[in-house]
Design a protein around this motif. Structure first.
Motif: not given
Length: 598
Positions: A438-451
């Motif tokens: 699953h390419k867009i995981t919660k973790g990846r979305a979280s990192i994008i949001k935080a950055y």
């Protein structure tokens, strides 16, 4: 500053009697040579203990307090009362019998010198042993038969007399202290750590326990070639550190690295942390907060809630509350050939470090699937989102990992390499047709949001934990539209294996003006297949509302930018993720309602 902090930590532990004093160290010991007062070898006592490592039970050497061991890189230099078989028995498995004889001769000379005239059975037994032992007949000695192979492989040995370890004998200990304090030195100077005039250490002790470094230990401070030396100074004299300070910082750092419950591994970086007063509870709280597990989410939340409300942090095993003013240190070490490299060093009050951690977790907070209980994603899990799960080496980029850790604990901006790494993995896995990840995981979305929040892209505070239906950000809205178009396709073709996401996501994210007209044409054919008129109305209305948020100018009649910057692509992905989570949330509610109705 690093060495000074470690020396203060050492002194705090020494007051609590949690660490060895100068002239002594802790060593891994596998066997004891039980000898009589006449120096005869009676038997070999195995000292290894059973320890649980994961699902396996292994035998590991005991950690015992012994006289300080010398630093050996080459040449012959004996330890006192604790050494390998080459020095104590004159035999090893290195295939160099002449060198083994030299090692035994060096050990014999040192022990006879230190124990000369010392009273007591223990001292007499060791003197007699070295005077009577024949290295040439060691392999045939009956007491060594069962353990010889393991002993000559490099295991540390100690002496035992009348059931007691010789290094614990009072007279022997006193003899060692006199010998150590009476060592002559021609190298006095001002210690850079303590500021006092004292004997300067020529070679500092080795640091053990940094994965990737030499297993025998590596140096934090060393000079091993003329190119690194100046003013005629050799080795450690180029950076004058007193013998006491050198002992204190190496002992403290080895103590920290040996405590695996309070170390963490971030890529190739080993992270250790400590409170200045030596209280372990600060390490427990920090370790639990920086690398939370599913089981301690509530505890971490309680700590952060107390911090936010200005209440004292109370821990069950501590009387009273923790001091937020307590000085706290975090050190990242990485292997570098025969040396250890410092990736980062950070110090601040314990309260400030916790505040920085809380701010990081607040930025990372994002709507998540109902089954996901991880409110706080630790640094290690966060960095795993940048790693190719199919690669053999599943470690994040070394420099990036250290920079991310430092940014989190200090409250600084995240490195651009973190954002680029996440975006790169999403694109790469999206293009991988064989990937079922699953390419867009919660973790990846979280990192994008935080950055995007911390690094200043979100100037209007549009980025929220869950779907922001009022946002007019173009990239965010396009991401939402893509999620709705995909939902329409899935509603028209239940159980479909591949959606528009598999073919168009990367290009729609980067060059929306070229792709969205195609997607809307596909939408028209998909929506005609939906038999539920209510859902058709819902989807058309939602798309209409999203289109109304898109600005249209005279120069650009199509409400789509030709290209999106990397930050805008991050907003696109967030919009897509948020819209999908809203959709799944609705499904979960409908399923729950069906269960209640039935």
């Amino acid at each position: 500053m690093i060495l000074q902090s470690l020396v203060r930590y050492y002194e705090a532990l020494e007051k609590k009697e949690k660490i060895t004093s100068p002239g002594w160290c802790t060593a891994k010991v596998s066997f004891a040579l039980d000898i009589s007062e006449k120096g005869e070898l009676l038997r070999v006592i195995p000292l290894k203990l059973e320890k649980q490592k994961g699902k396996k039970t292994v035998m590991e050497p005991q950690l015992l307090r012994v006289p300080e061991m010398v630093t050996r890189s080459s040449g012959v230099s004996s330890n006192f009362l604790c050494d390998n078989s080459g020095y104590f028995l004159g035999i090893d498995n290195k295939g160099k019998p002449k060198r083994s004889e030299e090692c035994f001769a060096a050990a014999k000379k040192k022990h006879l010198e230190i124990l000369d005239g010392v009273e007591g059975n223990a001292a007499a037994a060791v003197r007699n042993f070295f005077e009577s032992w024949n290295p040439g007949g060691a392999a045939e000695h009956p007491a060594l038969a069962d353990s010889l192979e393991e002993m000559i492989a490099g295991a540390n040995l100690i002496f035992c007399v009348d059931g007691d370890w010789v290094q614990n004998d009072y007279d022997v200990r006193e003899a060692w202290e006199i010998y150590r304090d009476g060592a002559e030195t021609d190298n006095e100077g001002i210690c850079l750590v303590t500021g006092q005039k004292t004997e300067i250490s020529r070679i500092h002790g080795l640091i053990k326990g940094v994965p990737g470094a030499q297993s025998s230990g590596a140096a934090l401070v060393s000079f091993n070639a003329p190119a690194f030396e100046s003013f005629g100074k050799e080795q450690g004299y180029n950076a004058p550190v007193g013998t006491y300070a050198a002992y204190a910082y190496t002992t403290a750092l080895n103590h920290l690295l040996a405590d695996k419950s309070h170390t963490s591994q971030i890529g190739d970086t080993t992270v250790v942390y400590w409170a200045e007063d030596g209280e372990e509870i600060y390490q427990n709280i920090f370790g639990g907060a920086v690398e939370p597990t599913v089981d301690n989410q509530a505890i971490v939340a309680g700590v952060f809630n107390s911090l936010e409300m200005g209440k004292p942090i109370v821990v069950e095993e501590v009387e009273g509350s923790l001091s937020l003013d307590q000085r706290f240190y975090i050190l990242g070490l990485a292997p570098n050939a025969a040396r250890i490299a410092v990736r980062f060093f950070y110090q601040d009050s314990f309260g400030n470090i916790l505040r920085h951690l809380k701010e990081h977790y607040d930025r990372m907070d994002i709507v998540r699937p109902a089954a996901d209980e991880m409110r706080y994603m630790g640094v290690w899990r966060m960095l795993q989102e940048t790693v190719n799960k199919k690669s053999r080496d599943k470690k994040p980029t070394a420099n990036m990992a250290g920079a991310v850790y430092r940014a989190i604990i200090s409250g600084g901006q995240y490195p651009a390499s973190l954002f680029q790494g996440v975006m790169g993995r999403i694109r790469a896995e999206q293009d991988d047709k064989d990937s079922h990840i699953h390419k867009i995981t919660k973790g990846r979305a979280s990192i994008i949001k935080a950055y995007l929040i911390r690094n200043g892209y979100d100037k209007e505070e549009e980025i929220t934990v869950s779907l922001n239906e009022n946002s007019k950000n173009v990239a965010y809205t396009l991401g939402r539209e893509f999620a709705v178009l995909e939902a329409i396709q899935e509603e028209a073709n239940p159980g479909i294996n591949a959606t528009i996401k598999d073919k168009y996501f990367n290009s729609a994210c980067a060059t929306p003006a070229a792709i969205f007209p195609v997607l809307f044409k596909l939408k028209n054919s998909h929506i005609r297949k939906i038999s539920n008129h209510g859902k058709v109305v819902y989807f058309e209305k939602l798309l209409g509302e999203l289109q109304d948020k898109m600005p249209v100018t005279e120069e650009q009649m199509v409400p789509c930018p030709r290209r999106l910057s990397l930050e805008e692509q991050g907003m696109f992905i967030l919009g897509y993720y948020h819209q999908n989570q809203k959709r799944y949330e609705k499904k979960d509610k409908e399923e729950a309602q069906d269960v209640r109705d039935n």
